[in-house]
Design an enzyme around this catalytic site. Structure first.
Site, PDB file in Angstrom:
ATOM      1  N   ALA A  19       0.862  -1.198   0.000  1.00  0.00           N
ATOM      2  CA  ALA A  19       0.000   0.000   0.000  1.00  0.00           C
ATOM      3  C   ALA A  19       0.889   1.236   0.000  1.00  0.00           C
ATOM      4  CB  ALA A  19      -0.880   0.047   1.258  1.00  0.00           C
ATOM      5  N   GLU A  38      -7.080   3.077  11.037  1.00  0.00           N
ATOM      6  CA  GLU A  38      -7.453   4.367  10.432  1.00  0.00           C
ATOM      7  C   GLU A  38      -8.890   4.352   9.931  1.00  0.00           C
ATOM      8  OE1 GLU A  38      -4.826   6.930  11.262  1.00  0.00           O
ATOM      9  OE2 GLU A  38      -5.876   7.591   9.481  1.00  0.00           O
ATOM     10  N   TYR A  95      -3.567   7.960  -6.664  1.00  0.00           N
ATOM     11  CA  TYR A  95      -2.575   6.885  -6.630  1.00  0.00           C
ATOM     12  C   TYR A  95      -2.719   6.048  -5.357  1.00  0.00           C
ATOM     13  CZ  TYR A  95       1.646   4.310  -5.954  1.00  0.00           C
ATOM     14  OH  TYR A  95       2.505   3.297  -5.692  1.00  0.00           O
ATOM     15  N   SER A 128      -6.877  -1.519   8.577  1.00  0.00           N
ATOM     16  CA  SER A 128      -6.221  -0.552   9.448  1.00  0.00           C
ATOM     17  C   SER A 128      -7.179   0.118  10.421  1.00  0.00           C
ATOM     18  CB  SER A 128      -5.579   0.526   8.568  1.00  0.00           C
ATOM     19  OG  SER A 128      -5.254   1.656   9.333  1.00  0.00           O
ATOM     20  N   TYR A 140      -6.506   7.470   2.133  1.00  0.00           N
ATOM     21  CA  TYR A 140      -5.919   6.185   2.541  1.00  0.00           C
ATOM     22  C   TYR A 140      -6.953   5.324   3.245  1.00  0.00           C
ATOM     23  CZ  TYR A 140      -3.331   2.929   5.559  1.00  0.00           C
ATOM     24  OH  TYR A 140      -2.903   1.805   6.218  1.00  0.00           O
ATOM     25  N   ARG A 178      10.551   0.866  10.896  1.00  0.00           N
ATOM     26  CA  ARG A 178       9.466   1.774  10.518  1.00  0.00           C
ATOM     27  C   ARG A 178      10.007   2.821   9.544  1.00  0.00           C
ATOM     28  NH1 ARG A 178       4.146   2.435   9.721  1.00  0.00           N
ATOM     29  NH2 ARG A 178       3.052   3.249  11.530  1.00  0.00           N
TER      30      ARG A 178
HETATM   31  P1  NAP Z   1       5.280   0.111   4.586  1.00  0.00           P
HETATM   32  O1  NAP Z   1       6.501  -0.090   5.412  1.00  0.00           O
HETATM   33  O2  NAP Z   1       4.985   1.462   4.042  1.00  0.00           O
HETATM   34  O3  NAP Z   1       5.353  -0.942   3.374  1.00  0.00           O
HETATM   35  C1  NAP Z   1       4.466  -0.860   2.300  1.00  0.00           C
HETATM   36  C2  NAP Z   1       4.874  -1.867   1.248  1.00  0.00           C
HETATM   37  O4  NAP Z   1       3.999  -1.717   0.121  1.00  0.00           O
HETATM   38  C3  NAP Z   1       6.304  -1.651   0.699  1.00  0.00           C
HETATM   39  O5  NAP Z   1       6.863  -2.894   0.423  1.00  0.00           O
HETATM   40  C4  NAP Z   1       6.033  -0.895  -0.598  1.00  0.00           C
HETATM   41  O6  NAP Z   1       7.058  -1.038  -1.553  1.00  0.00           O
HETATM   42  C5  NAP Z   1       4.774  -1.608  -1.065  1.00  0.00           C
HETATM   43  N1  NAP Z   1       4.045  -0.852  -2.080  1.00  0.00           N
HETATM   44  C6  NAP Z   1       3.746   0.469  -2.091  1.00  0.00           C
HETATM   45  N2  NAP Z   1       3.077   0.776  -3.220  1.00  0.00           N
HETATM   46  C7  NAP Z   1       2.950  -0.365  -3.935  1.00  0.00           C
HETATM   47  C8  NAP Z   1       2.406  -0.679  -5.194  1.00  0.00           C
HETATM   48  N3  NAP Z   1       1.809   0.247  -5.954  1.00  0.00           N
HETATM   49  N4  NAP Z   1       2.474  -1.956  -5.619  1.00  0.00           N
HETATM   50  C9  NAP Z   1       3.070  -2.919  -4.858  1.00  0.00           C
HETATM   51  N5  NAP Z   1       3.632  -2.667  -3.655  1.00  0.00           N
HETATM   52  C10 NAP Z   1       3.570  -1.415  -3.201  1.00  0.00           C
HETATM   53  O7  NAP Z   1       3.979  -0.349   5.393  1.00  0.00           O
HETATM   54  P2  NAP Z   1       3.866  -1.324   6.656  1.00  0.00           P
HETATM   55  O8  NAP Z   1       3.940  -0.498   7.892  1.00  0.00           O
HETATM   56  O9  NAP Z   1       4.762  -2.484   6.478  1.00  0.00           O
HETATM   57  O10 NAP Z   1       2.332  -1.782   6.537  1.00  0.00           O
HETATM   58  C11 NAP Z   1       1.982  -2.953   5.798  1.00  0.00           C
HETATM   59  C12 NAP Z   1       0.501  -2.861   5.435  1.00  0.00           C
HETATM   60  O11 NAP Z   1      -0.265  -2.772   6.629  1.00  0.00           O
HETATM   61  C13 NAP Z   1       0.115  -1.647   4.604  1.00  0.00           C
HETATM   62  O12 NAP Z   1      -0.917  -2.033   3.727  1.00  0.00           O
HETATM   63  C14 NAP Z   1      -0.419  -0.647   5.625  1.00  0.00           C
HETATM   64  O13 NAP Z   1      -1.336   0.242   5.015  1.00  0.00           O
HETATM   65  C15 NAP Z   1      -1.081  -1.597   6.603  1.00  0.00           C
HETATM   66  N6  NAP Z   1      -1.147  -1.154   8.000  1.00  0.00           N
HETATM   67  C16 NAP Z   1      -0.024  -0.728   8.642  1.00  0.00           C
HETATM   68  C17 NAP Z   1      -0.090  -0.370   9.979  1.00  0.00           C
HETATM   69  C18 NAP Z   1       1.127   0.095  10.733  1.00  0.00           C
HETATM   70  O14 NAP Z   1       0.949   0.687  11.824  1.00  0.00           O
HETATM   71  N7  NAP Z   1       2.332  -0.170  10.262  1.00  0.00           N
HETATM   72  C19 NAP Z   1      -1.331  -0.454  10.661  1.00  0.00           C
HETATM   73  C20 NAP Z   1      -2.436  -0.920   9.963  1.00  0.00           C
HETATM   74  C21 NAP Z   1      -2.337  -1.282   8.636  1.00  0.00           C
HETATM   75  P3  NAP Z   1       8.362  -0.056  -1.529  1.00  0.00           P
HETATM   76  O15 NAP Z   1       9.272  -0.623  -0.472  1.00  0.00           O
HETATM   77  O16 NAP Z   1       8.877  -0.166  -2.908  1.00  0.00           O
HETATM   78  O17 NAP Z   1       7.871   1.319  -1.171  1.00  0.00           O
HETATM   79  N1  GDD Z   2       3.926  11.374  10.132  1.00  0.00           N
HETATM   80  C1  GDD Z   2       3.866  12.369  11.029  1.00  0.00           C
HETATM   81  N2  GDD Z   2       4.826  13.335  10.980  1.00  0.00           N
HETATM   82  N3  GDD Z   2       2.870  12.375  11.935  1.00  0.00           N
HETATM   83  C2  GDD Z   2       2.853  13.364  12.847  1.00  0.00           C
HETATM   84  C3  GDD Z   2       3.808  14.376  12.871  1.00  0.00           C
HETATM   85  C4  GDD Z   2       4.841  14.366  11.882  1.00  0.00           C
HETATM   86  O1  GDD Z   2       5.708  15.227  11.823  1.00  0.00           O
HETATM   87  N4  GDD Z   2       3.519  15.202  13.909  1.00  0.00           N
HETATM   88  C5  GDD Z   2       2.436  14.730  14.508  1.00  0.00           C
HETATM   89  N5  GDD Z   2       2.006  13.616  13.865  1.00  0.00           N
HETATM   90  C6  GDD Z   2       0.790  12.851  14.196  1.00  0.00           C
HETATM   91  C7  GDD Z   2      -0.121  12.618  12.995  1.00  0.00           C
HETATM   92  O2  GDD Z   2      -0.892  13.790  12.706  1.00  0.00           O
HETATM   93  C8  GDD Z   2      -0.951  11.437  13.489  1.00  0.00           C
HETATM   94  O3  GDD Z   2      -2.030  11.897  14.258  1.00  0.00           O
HETATM   95  C9  GDD Z   2       0.024  10.684  14.405  1.00  0.00           C
HETATM   96  O4  GDD Z   2       1.129  11.570  14.640  1.00  0.00           O
HETATM   97  C10 GDD Z   2       0.542   9.381  13.800  1.00  0.00           C
HETATM   98  O5  GDD Z   2       0.988   9.650  12.491  1.00  0.00           O
HETATM   99  P1  GDD Z   2       1.815   8.561  11.637  1.00  0.00           P
HETATM  100  O6  GDD Z   2       2.980   8.081  12.408  1.00  0.00           O
HETATM  101  O7  GDD Z   2       2.065   9.160  10.292  1.00  0.00           O
HETATM  102  O8  GDD Z   2       0.817   7.325  11.542  1.00  0.00           O
HETATM  103  P2  GDD Z   2      -0.746   7.257  11.217  1.00  0.00           P
HETATM  104  O9  GDD Z   2      -1.433   6.927  12.515  1.00  0.00           O
HETATM  105  O10 GDD Z   2      -1.211   8.425  10.468  1.00  0.00           O
HETATM  106  O11 GDD Z   2      -0.823   6.007  10.236  1.00  0.00           O
HETATM  107  C11 GDD Z   2      -0.122   4.781  10.525  1.00  0.00           C
HETATM  108  O12 GDD Z   2      -0.943   3.916  11.283  1.00  0.00           O
HETATM  109  C12 GDD Z   2      -2.122   3.470  10.607  1.00  0.00           C
HETATM  110  C13 GDD Z   2      -2.890   2.560  11.585  1.00  0.00           C
HETATM  111  O13 GDD Z   2      -3.687   3.327  12.426  1.00  0.00           O
HETATM  112  C14 GDD Z   2       0.280   4.166   9.183  1.00  0.00           C
HETATM  113  O14 GDD Z   2       1.119   3.068   9.427  1.00  0.00           O
HETATM  114  C15 GDD Z   2      -0.943   3.659   8.414  1.00  0.00           C
HETATM  115  O15 GDD Z   2      -0.497   2.942   7.252  1.00  0.00           O
HETATM  116  C16 GDD Z   2      -1.731   2.714   9.342  1.00  0.00           C
HETATM  117  O16 GDD Z   2      -2.864   2.241   8.678  1.00  0.00           O
END
Ligand code: NAP
Ligand code: GDD
Length: 345
Positions: A86, A131, A99, A129, A153, A188
């Site tokens: 994603a 989210e 996108y 997620s 998203y 991360r």
């Molecule tokens: P991440 O580190 O951003 O990894 C995303 C992966 O998706 C990367 O391998 C990226 O490739 C690949 N990707 C992006 N665009 C793509 C495309 N168009 N086609 C194929 N692959 C693509 O995310 P993550 O934290 O591991 O999260 C894994 C999944 O769980 C995601 O779907 C995210 O939305 C979901 N999620 C994450 C969290 C969290 O807190 N981490 C929570 C809930 C859900 P590149 O390396 O080339 O960029």
């Molecule tokens: N990225 C970012 N950068 N976030 C910030 C900042 C900054 O400088 N300052 C404050 N924040 C706040 C954001 O506004 C948000 O409320 C919180 O920190 C967490 O932001 P992120 O770490 O970007 O994560 P996220 O919660 O928006 O999204 C992540 O978690 C989701 C699950 O709840 C991502 O991993 C998503 O892919 C995932 O689905």
């Protein structure tokens, strides 16, 4: 030997999941996007260890390309698909809405159609997620809570979540939704807030950086350790029936709480170093997330092994090692100390 197909293998979760599956003697196939620079650093150690014997295999593909995915599934004939790919940055999804949405939407339709047409026994995991809930209520969120997405998203993730459920109910496929709350690690991405903080504080602590600029410090998240969460994915796919599952720690903390623990590690006062800017404020914010993982605990036996405080510490310690390596480059004149580490979101 079971075969797993992972989209997003180069990401944080893809790398931890691959480790678990390879350790369990799966044959792992992952998709990589072609980019102008190599983007496999999170799995390079696995490539060296497992690719020679063909236990780990990488394939060029993209979630926007259904033919490429279908061709790969026909060739590999996996037992399990983990759809982790994603554009996963919420703020960036406001800047690249089409996108970001298309990646999630097109990918899930393509993969589910292929499973339906090729082999209905293939198990499918969708990375849903927290989210999707939107975070407006202060409620403890579980599998029955209402979705109220606040970003492109999250809207696309709701679509993918619903479609996964629809294919489970309509065609009897083994389709799982893992609704994961935020999970972090030393792997991360550096523009997510936790890693942005741990990279900055460690660089500040050894004189490589002066300040850290963030957005909303009041946001609170249910933050856990990615390795614990990815173990939950495996448990879901090996449960007797497909279902929707929440994985969360059951605790929530603000960005300020994270800053305090990270800066306290170095006996520094975070308020002396942190600035805020509108640049990092989103058009719409998810203010508060708190999950209830009772179902996963009771039925899957899933448990959190790492506390919030331990998570911050392990990320700080890992980034300190990285900063110390960078320091050597600075001392050799190969890098210059900066006001702030370049960061865009
Ligand atoms: P991440 O580190 O951003 O990894 C995303 C992966 O998706 C990367 O391998 C990226 O490739 C690949 N990707 C992006 N665009 C793509 C495309 N168009 N086609 C194929 N692959 C693509 O995310 P993550 O934290 O591991 O999260 C894994 C999944 O769980 C995601 O779907 C995210 O939305 C979901 N999620 C994450 C969290 C969290 O807190 N981490 C929570 C809930 C859900 P590149 O390396 O080339 O960029
Ligand atoms: N990225 C970012 N950068 N976030 C910030 C900042 C900054 O400088 N300052 C404050 N924040 C706040 C954001 O506004 C948000 O409320 C919180 O920190 C967490 O932001 P992120 O770490 O970007 O994560 P996220 O919660 O928006 O999204 C992540 O978690 C989701 C699950 O709840 C991502 O991993 C998503 O892919 C995932 O689905």
């Amino acid at each position: 030997m079971k075969k797993a197909f992972i989209t997003g293998i180069t990401g944080q979760d893809g790398s931890y999941l691959s480790e678990i599956l390879l350790d369990k003697e799966y044959e792992v196939h992952g998709t990589v996007r072609r980019s102008s620079s190599i983007n496999t650093d999170r799995i390079d150690n696995l490539i060296s260890k497992y690719s020679k014997e063909g236990q780990l295999n990488l394939h060029y593909s993209d979630l926007s390309d259904p033919t490429s995915l279908d061709n790969l599934l026909k060739k590999i004939e996996p037992d399990e698909i983990y759809n982790l790919g994603a554009q996963s940055h919420v703020h960036v999804s406001f800047l690249n809405p089409l996108y970001s949405s298309q990646t999630s939407v097109s990918g899930v339709v393509s993969l589910l159609e292929s499973v339906k047409n090729l082999d209905k026994e293939i198990k499918f995991y969708q990375a849903s997620s927290s989210e999707m809930y939107g975070g407006a209520s202060g409620d403890l969120l579980d599998e029955n809570s209402i979705f109220d997405p606040k970003s492109p998203y999250a809207a696309a993730k709701v679509y993918a979540h619903n479609l996964t459920k629809i294919y489970r109910e309509s065609y009897g496929l083994f389709c799982v939704n893992g609704i994961l709350f935020n999970h972090e690690s030393p792997r991360r991405g550096e523009t997510f807030v936790t890693r942005k903080i741990t990279r900055a504080v460690t660089r500040i602590s050894i004189g490589l950086q002066e300040k850290l600029t963030l957005g909303n410090l009041d946001a609170s998240r249910d933050w856990g350790f990615a390795k614990d969460f990815v173990e939950g994915m495996y448990l879901m796919m090996n449960y007797k029936e497909a279902d929707d599952w929440v994985l969360a720690t059951g605790e929530t903390h603000t960005v300020r709480d994270f800053l305090k623990i990270a800066f306290d590690y170095f006996s520094l006062n975070w308020e002396d170093y942190v600035l805020t800017s509108d640049r990092y404020i989103r058009p719409n914010e998810v203010n508060h997330l708190l999950g209830n993982p009772s179902k996963a605990k009771d039925k899957l036996g899933w448990e959190i092994k790492t506390s919030f405080e331990e998570l911050v510490k392990l990320m700080v310690e890992s980034d300190l090692e990285l900063a110390e390596k960078e320091k050597v480059l600075y001392e050799n004149g190969m890098l210059k100390p900066t006001w702030e580490y370049p960061s865009s979101s």
